[in-house]
Design a protein around this motif. Structure first.
Motif, short mmCIF file in Angstrom:
data_model
loop_
_atom_site.label_atom_id
_atom_site.label_comp_id
_atom_site.label_asym_id
_atom_site.label_seq_id
_atom_site.Cartn_x
_atom_site.Cartn_y
_atom_site.Cartn_z
N LEU A 32 0.82 -1.21 0.00
CA LEU A 32 0.00 0.00 0.00
C LEU A 32 0.86 1.26 0.00
O LEU A 32 0.46 2.29 -0.54
CB LEU A 32 -0.92 0.02 1.23
N LEU A 33 2.06 1.16 0.60
CA LEU A 33 2.90 2.35 0.80
C LEU A 33 4.10 2.41 -0.12
O LEU A 33 4.54 3.50 -0.49
CB LEU A 33 3.38 2.40 2.26
N PHE A 34 4.65 1.24 -0.47
CA PHE A 34 5.93 1.22 -1.19
C PHE A 34 5.85 0.35 -2.44
O PHE A 34 5.07 -0.60 -2.51
CB PHE A 34 7.06 0.70 -0.28
N THR A 35 6.71 0.69 -3.40
CA THR A 35 6.93 -0.17 -4.56
C THR A 35 8.34 -0.73 -4.45
O THR A 35 9.29 0.02 -4.24
CB THR A 35 6.78 0.61 -5.87
N VAL A 36 8.47 -2.03 -4.56
CA VAL A 36 9.76 -2.70 -4.37
C VAL A 36 10.09 -3.51 -5.62
O VAL A 36 9.27 -4.30 -6.10
CB VAL A 36 9.74 -3.62 -3.13
N GLN A 37 11.31 -3.30 -6.13
CA GLN A 37 11.74 -4.02 -7.33
C GLN A 37 13.19 -4.43 -7.18
O GLN A 37 14.05 -3.60 -6.85
CB GLN A 37 11.57 -3.13 -8.57
N ALA A 38 13.48 -5.71 -7.37
CA ALA A 38 14.85 -6.21 -7.29
C ALA A 38 15.55 -5.96 -8.62
O ALA A 38 15.03 -6.28 -9.68
CB ALA A 38 14.85 -7.70 -6.96
N THR A 39 16.76 -5.39 -8.55
CA THR A 39 17.58 -5.12 -9.74
C THR A 39 18.98 -5.65 -9.48
O THR A 39 19.34 -5.94 -8.33
CB THR A 39 17.65 -3.62 -10.04
N PRO A 40 19.80 -5.79 -10.53
CA PRO A 40 21.18 -6.23 -10.31
C PRO A 40 21.96 -5.30 -9.39
O PRO A 40 22.93 -5.72 -8.75
CB PRO A 40 21.77 -6.22 -11.73
N GLN A 41 21.57 -4.04 -9.31
CA GLN A 41 22.27 -3.08 -8.46
C GLN A 41 21.75 -3.09 -7.02
O GLN A 41 22.34 -2.48 -6.14
CB GLN A 41 22.11 -1.65 -9.02
N GLY A 42 20.66 -3.83 -6.76
CA GLY A 42 20.09 -3.87 -5.42
C GLY A 42 18.60 -3.59 -5.47
O GLY A 42 17.98 -3.57 -6.53
N MET A 43 18.01 -3.39 -4.31
CA MET A 43 16.58 -3.14 -4.21
C MET A 43 16.25 -1.70 -4.60
O MET A 43 16.87 -0.76 -4.11
CB MET A 43 16.10 -3.41 -2.78
N MET A 44 15.31 -1.56 -5.51
CA MET A 44 14.81 -0.24 -5.90
C MET A 44 13.47 -0.04 -5.18
O MET A 44 12.53 -0.80 -5.40
CB MET A 44 14.63 -0.14 -7.40
N VAL A 45 13.42 0.95 -4.32
CA VAL A 45 12.23 1.18 -3.50
C VAL A 45 11.66 2.56 -3.80
O VAL A 45 12.39 3.55 -3.83
CB VAL A 45 12.55 1.07 -2.00
N ILE A 75 15.47 -0.55 2.38
CA ILE A 75 16.68 -0.12 1.68
C ILE A 75 17.95 -0.68 2.33
O ILE A 75 18.87 -1.11 1.65
CB ILE A 75 16.75 1.42 1.63
N TYR A 76 17.98 -0.68 3.68
CA TYR A 76 19.18 -1.07 4.41
C TYR A 76 19.00 -2.43 5.08
O TYR A 76 17.88 -2.85 5.39
CB TYR A 76 19.53 -0.02 5.47
N THR A 77 20.12 -3.09 5.34
CA THR A 77 20.08 -4.38 6.04
C THR A 77 19.63 -4.17 7.48
O THR A 77 19.88 -3.13 8.09
CB THR A 77 21.45 -5.06 6.03
N LEU A 135 22.68 6.98 9.24
CA LEU A 135 22.48 5.80 8.41
C LEU A 135 23.12 5.97 7.03
O LEU A 135 23.51 4.98 6.39
CB LEU A 135 20.98 5.53 8.25
N MET A 136 23.26 7.22 6.59
CA MET A 136 23.94 7.48 5.32
C MET A 136 25.40 7.03 5.37
O MET A 136 25.98 6.65 4.34
CB MET A 136 23.86 8.97 4.99
N PHE A 137 26.00 7.10 6.56
CA PHE A 137 27.40 6.71 6.71
C PHE A 137 27.56 5.25 7.16
O PHE A 137 28.49 4.57 6.74
CB PHE A 137 28.08 7.63 7.75
N LEU A 138 26.66 4.79 8.02
CA LEU A 138 26.84 3.47 8.63
C LEU A 138 26.00 2.38 7.98
O LEU A 138 26.26 1.20 8.19
CB LEU A 138 26.48 3.55 10.12
N GLY A 139 24.97 2.78 7.21
CA GLY A 139 24.05 1.79 6.66
C GLY A 139 24.62 1.02 5.48
O GLY A 139 25.34 1.58 4.64
N GLN A 140 24.30 -0.25 5.42
CA GLN A 140 24.65 -1.12 4.29
C GLN A 140 23.37 -1.47 3.55
O GLN A 140 22.40 -1.95 4.15
CB GLN A 140 25.34 -2.39 4.77
N ARG A 141 23.37 -1.23 2.25
CA ARG A 141 22.15 -1.44 1.47
C ARG A 141 21.90 -2.91 1.19
O ARG A 141 22.82 -3.72 1.12
CB ARG A 141 22.24 -0.66 0.14
N GLU A 142 20.60 -3.20 1.05
CA GLU A 142 20.19 -4.57 0.70
C GLU A 142 20.70 -4.94 -0.69
O GLU A 142 20.77 -4.10 -1.57
CB GLU A 142 18.66 -4.67 0.72
#
Length: 249
Positions: free
Chosen positions: A56-69, A122-124, A242-249
């Protein structure tokens, strides 16, 4: 929210002695803040992990570069509703009641909590948890400094508020530029600005307690507004870290 507490006495001229009333007031603020963070976390998990709510709130798509939200239309409404609530309260809550201030607090907490599902997508989970604990530790130290220092921090208040306005403008500009270097600069500035706001708001709350002079109705309102100010500072510090410490999915 700051307008409500502009009646404060200057930190250098008020009695800084710690008494039972002040402890109870600050404990009420911190308890409400802590409960708000718990509610936000639960809502963020629900909106990111429960598929019908997530869709209802988000669109999620898996790409070779990672999750596109991305955000759905409802997601955009939820994302921007805290700003609408805060600005609306400035016009419709000129003489706030305790129940009105509390309702505003929980409405903002619910809206921000729901929109934070984006962070979990977006982040682990590990990096989100690590960043949260780093933020909590930093918040504790900064708030303790604001509570105990004898130095008057009111002089930096206007500078920090102007800094927030500058951050918003820079973020809007970067929506068009899409510059990663500018985004990191914004994040670094955000960490510094909201760190300062945590200490300043804590001292401001202490000053508000003395200015209210035992007015129970006023303190009930100030508890909600104080928790709201610190909650917003905490969430913003968390997101910029989180911009510095976060690791993306």
């Amino acid at each position: 929210m700051n307008d409500f507490t502009h009646t404060q006495a200057r930190a250098g001229s008020m009695d800084m002695s710690v008494d039972a009333g002040l402890r109870a007031f600050m404990l009420g603020v911190y308890n409400k803040l802590a409960l708000g963070l718990v509610v936000s976390g639960l809502l963020a998990i629900a909106t990111s992990q429960v598929a019908p709510i997530r869709d209802l709130l988000f669109t999620v798509q898996a790409t070779p570069q990672g999750m596109m939200v991305g955000l759905t239309m409802l997601g955009m409404i939820v994302q921007f509703s805290p700003i609408v609530l805060l600005f609306g309260s400035m016009f419709f809550m000129r003489n706030p009641s305790a129940s009105g201030a509390s309702l505003l607090y929980w409405a903002v907490v619910a809206a921000i909590g729901a929109s934070l599902g984006l962070v979990f997508l977006i982040y682990t989970s590990t990096s989100v948890a690590t960043t949260f604990f780093v933020t909590a530790a930093a918040f504790g130290g900064l708030s303790l400094f604001g509570y105990t220092t004898k130095r008057d921090l009111s002089a930096i208040g206007s500078f920090l508020v102007m800094g927030v306005i500058g951050l918003i403008i820079a973020m809007v500009v970067n929506m068009f530029l899409q510059s990663s270097a500018l985004m990191y600069a914004i994040s670094a500035a955000g960490v510094l600005i909201f760190s300062g706001l945590i200490a300043w708001d804590t001292q401001r709350l202490k000053a508000t307690y003395y200015a209210l002079g035992g007015n129970e109705a006023g303190m009930a309102v100030a508890t909600s507004f104080g928790a709201l100010s610190l909650y917003i500072n905490f969430i913003n510090l968390f997101q910029f870290l989180l911009m510095f410490l976060g690791q993306r999915e």
